[in-house]
Enzyme design. Structure first.
Site, PDB file in Angstrom:
ATOM      1  N   LYS A   7       0.872  -1.178   0.000  1.00  0.00           N
ATOM      2  CA  LYS A   7       0.000   0.000   0.000  1.00  0.00           C
ATOM      3  C   LYS A   7       0.901   1.217   0.000  1.00  0.00           C
ATOM      4  CE  LYS A   7      -4.491   0.739   0.195  1.00  0.00           C
ATOM      5  NZ  LYS A   7      -5.526  -0.148  -0.356  1.00  0.00           N
TER       6      LYS A   7
HETATM    7  P1  NAD Z   1     -14.459   6.932  -2.628  1.00  0.00           P
HETATM    8  O1  NAD Z   1     -13.612   8.039  -2.171  1.00  0.00           O
HETATM    9  O2  NAD Z   1     -14.792   6.762  -4.080  1.00  0.00           O
HETATM   10  O3  NAD Z   1     -15.895   6.941  -1.845  1.00  0.00           O
HETATM   11  C1  NAD Z   1     -16.042   7.096  -0.463  1.00  0.00           C
HETATM   12  C2  NAD Z   1     -17.510   7.460  -0.158  1.00  0.00           C
HETATM   13  O4  NAD Z   1     -17.689   7.489   1.260  1.00  0.00           O
HETATM   14  C3  NAD Z   1     -17.922   8.832  -0.672  1.00  0.00           C
HETATM   15  O5  NAD Z   1     -19.247   8.763  -1.171  1.00  0.00           O
HETATM   16  C4  NAD Z   1     -17.915   9.682   0.585  1.00  0.00           C
HETATM   17  O6  NAD Z   1     -18.774  10.796   0.503  1.00  0.00           O
HETATM   18  C5  NAD Z   1     -18.389   8.679   1.603  1.00  0.00           C
HETATM   19  N1  NAD Z   1     -18.142   9.052   2.994  1.00  0.00           N
HETATM   20  C6  NAD Z   1     -17.058   9.633   3.550  1.00  0.00           C
HETATM   21  N2  NAD Z   1     -17.248   9.869   4.850  1.00  0.00           N
HETATM   22  C7  NAD Z   1     -18.482   9.399   5.139  1.00  0.00           C
HETATM   23  C8  NAD Z   1     -19.263   9.356   6.316  1.00  0.00           C
HETATM   24  N3  NAD Z   1     -18.802   9.824   7.479  1.00  0.00           N
HETATM   25  N4  NAD Z   1     -20.504   8.805   6.260  1.00  0.00           N
HETATM   26  C9  NAD Z   1     -20.988   8.332   5.091  1.00  0.00           C
HETATM   27  N5  NAD Z   1     -20.282   8.356   3.940  1.00  0.00           N
HETATM   28  C10 NAD Z   1     -19.049   8.879   3.965  1.00  0.00           C
HETATM   29  O7  NAD Z   1     -13.711   5.640  -2.067  1.00  0.00           O
HETATM   30  P2  NAD Z   1     -13.922   4.137  -2.521  1.00  0.00           P
HETATM   31  O8  NAD Z   1     -12.903   3.765  -3.539  1.00  0.00           O
HETATM   32  O9  NAD Z   1     -15.376   3.877  -2.773  1.00  0.00           O
HETATM   33  O10 NAD Z   1     -13.441   3.398  -1.191  1.00  0.00           O
HETATM   34  C11 NAD Z   1     -14.276   3.221  -0.061  1.00  0.00           C
HETATM   35  C12 NAD Z   1     -13.672   2.144   0.801  1.00  0.00           C
HETATM   36  O11 NAD Z   1     -13.555   0.931   0.059  1.00  0.00           O
HETATM   37  C13 NAD Z   1     -12.262   2.435   1.335  1.00  0.00           C
HETATM   38  O12 NAD Z   1     -12.144   1.828   2.604  1.00  0.00           O
HETATM   39  C14 NAD Z   1     -11.358   1.718   0.340  1.00  0.00           C
HETATM   40  O13 NAD Z   1     -10.088   1.389   0.879  1.00  0.00           O
HETATM   41  C15 NAD Z   1     -12.199   0.475   0.113  1.00  0.00           C
HETATM   42  N6  NAD Z   1     -11.876  -0.239  -1.134  1.00  0.00           N
HETATM   43  C16 NAD Z   1     -11.970   0.355  -2.348  1.00  0.00           C
HETATM   44  C17 NAD Z   1     -11.697  -0.368  -3.498  1.00  0.00           C
HETATM   45  C18 NAD Z   1     -11.849   0.218  -4.860  1.00  0.00           C
HETATM   46  O14 NAD Z   1     -11.712  -0.542  -5.849  1.00  0.00           O
HETATM   47  N7  NAD Z   1     -12.172   1.484  -5.006  1.00  0.00           N
HETATM   48  C19 NAD Z   1     -11.265  -1.713  -3.396  1.00  0.00           C
HETATM   49  C20 NAD Z   1     -11.186  -2.294  -2.135  1.00  0.00           C
HETATM   50  C21 NAD Z   1     -11.489  -1.545  -1.005  1.00  0.00           C
END
Ligand code: NAD
Length: 428
Positions: free
Chosen positions: A118
């Site tokens: 990471k």
């Molecule tokens: P992103 O930045 O695209 O989306 C995050 C979302 O969470 C946004 O809609 C944001 O407004 C919302 N958010 C933030 N604070 C919040 C709160 N207090 N209450 C409610 N909603 C809130 O990020 P993402 O890529 O969707 O990643 C989200 C999670 O998934 C992270 O933990 C990331 O590590 C994990 N993840 C992502 C992927 C991927 O392919 N993108 C893969 C594995 C894991």
């Protein structure tokens, strides 16, 4: 390009359970279960390699600012290190170490030939222009270039980074090597070697796990209810595909607000609204509710898809969902996990539930290495088959040994990594 700048609380800061502490506890439990030695434990616990670099950035004003970036390769015994790069103001080295360790287990569990890594930069991307983010990304790439490469370490997008960021990394790396090397990153734009189906892969994987868990619990998908925290890259797709499977999406939130509609939210209309306004707030097809309502909703399936450490000892007793599918990394603290297990909530752990992203990243890397592109249907078929079989494998292991899905998933993954160590032997 949309660089998401979500998040307010410092990630993983609740309880005593910061992400690294949680990751260490999960590993310790697996080591005990598997009966491994202290030496094996030490090898699996420590990152293989860490690189912290200073990144001098020329601001648009001409001023120079110095930022700090990290890349942690937790393990490379099963193949090149693999993991996202995060731009967020809560990034610190311990958080990156935890996320790198979870990547090792995730890649082993889903059985792709990678180790775990990471990276991240502590930055609030909202305060920087696109050209500044491009310069930052290119300089960071050039600083960590000695440990990057398609056979060494392959970054991907994470919070605050996206396919454009990957394109800049790929270009910087390629220009320095003198030829185009698409397989140095995954999550690239399709036109420069990205894979069809990569953008939706994590969300689809979450939903394959949710449906398998519902089948396990004898809950019919059609007419069941769901609540999704976060409407970003993972949450929006998870809501859409759950809805396609017949579930009513009763609650949705992002960092700006939360919504409820007992008859179900029209996810496509909400997506259009978010694209137009930047947030779920003000959507006419649902009522605004407090943020807590989303996690505490009385639904069949809860998908936390936003932050680390949101289900804690403080609110675990109020979680009513029968199944929690962890779209986010580390959304449940160690104490909360125990509380949910005690009351019989089925938690599909992050290293299984959100592994669809790294699985299709692997497909992208394979396609890049062979310069041969698959159709979207092929990608989705392979994704569905692998996610469902991984779920069944973990579920069978858990049932056989009377473990939670998380303990089973971690033990299975740790066993695979330890087996690679043993077979390769210790050099010299
Ligand atoms: P992103 O930045 O695209 O989306 C995050 C979302 O969470 C946004 O809609 C944001 O407004 C919302 N958010 C933030 N604070 C919040 C709160 N207090 N209450 C409610 N909603 C809130 O990020 P993402 O890529 O969707 O990643 C989200 C999670 O998934 C992270 O933990 C990331 O590590 C994990 N993840 C992502 C992927 C991927 O392919 N993108 C893969 C594995 C894991």
């Amino acid at each position: 390009m949309t660089i998401n700048t979500a998040f307010s609380p410092p990630v993983g800061s609740r309880e005593s359970g910061a992400p690294l502490e949680a990751a260490h506890q999960q590993l310790a439990e697996a080591i005990e279960l598997l009966g491994y030695s202290a030496g094996q434990h030490a090898m699996l616990r420590a990152p293989r390699r860490e690189m912290t670099v200073s990144i001098p950035l020329r601001r648009d004003t001409g001023d120079i600012e110095l930022l700090t970036g990290h890349r942690v390769q937790h393990n490379i015994s099963r193949g090149p290190a693999k993991g996202g790069i995060r731009y967020h103001r809560g990034v610190d080295l311990d958080e990156i170490r935890a996320l790198a360790m979870w990547m090792t287990w995730k890649c082993a569990l889903i059985d792709v030939p990678y180790g775990g890594a990471k990276g991240g930069i502590r930055i609030d991307t909202a305060l920087y222009s696109q050209p500044e983010l491009e310069r930052l990304t290119r300089r960071f790439t050039s600083e960590i270039m000695p440990i990057l490469g398609p056979e060494k370490d392959i970054p991907a997008p994470d919070i605050g980074t996206d396919e454009q960021t990957m394109a800049w990394i790929m270009d910087t790396y390629s220009v320095n090597k003198g030829h185009t090397i698409p397989a140095v990153v995954t999550g690239k734009p399709i036109s420069i070697g990205g894979s069809l189906g990569r953008a939706s892969a994590t969300s689809r994987g979450v939903v394959h796990c949710a449906l398998a868990a519902m089948e396990d619990q004898k809950i019919r998908a059609s007419g069941s209810s769901a609540s999704v925290q976060g409407f970003g890259k993972v949450g929006a797709g998870a809501a859409e595909f759950l809805s396609d499977a017949g579930l009513k999406i009763q609650y949705v939130s992002d960092q700006h607000g939360a919504l409820h509609a007992s008859g179900g939210i029209d996810v496509q209309l909400l997506d259009d609204h978010v694209k137009l306004t930047g947030s779920v707030v003000g959507f006419r097809g649902a009522e605004p509710v407090p943020h807590d309502a989303v996690l505490e909703a009385d639904v069949d399936v809860l998908v936390p898809a936003a932050l680390e450490g949101v289900i804690t000892a403080d609110n675990a007793a109020d979680i009513k969902a029968r199944i929690v599918v962890e779209g986010a990394n580390g959304p449940t603290t160690v104490l909360a996990d125990q509380m949910l297990a005690d009351k019989g909530t089925l938690v599909v752990p992050d290293i299984l539930a959100n592994a669809g992203g790294v699985l299709v990243s692997y497909f992208e890397w394979v396609q890049g290495n062979q310069a041969y592109w698959w159709t979207e249907d092929e990608v989705e078929e392979k994704l569905a088959a692998r996610m469902t079989s991984a779920y069944r494998e973990v579920s069978a292991y858990a049932k056989d040994r009377r473990l939670s899905m998380r303990s089973a998933a971690t033990a299975l993954a740790v066993h695979r990594v330890a087996e690679a160590h043993t077979l390769r032997g210790l050099y010299p």
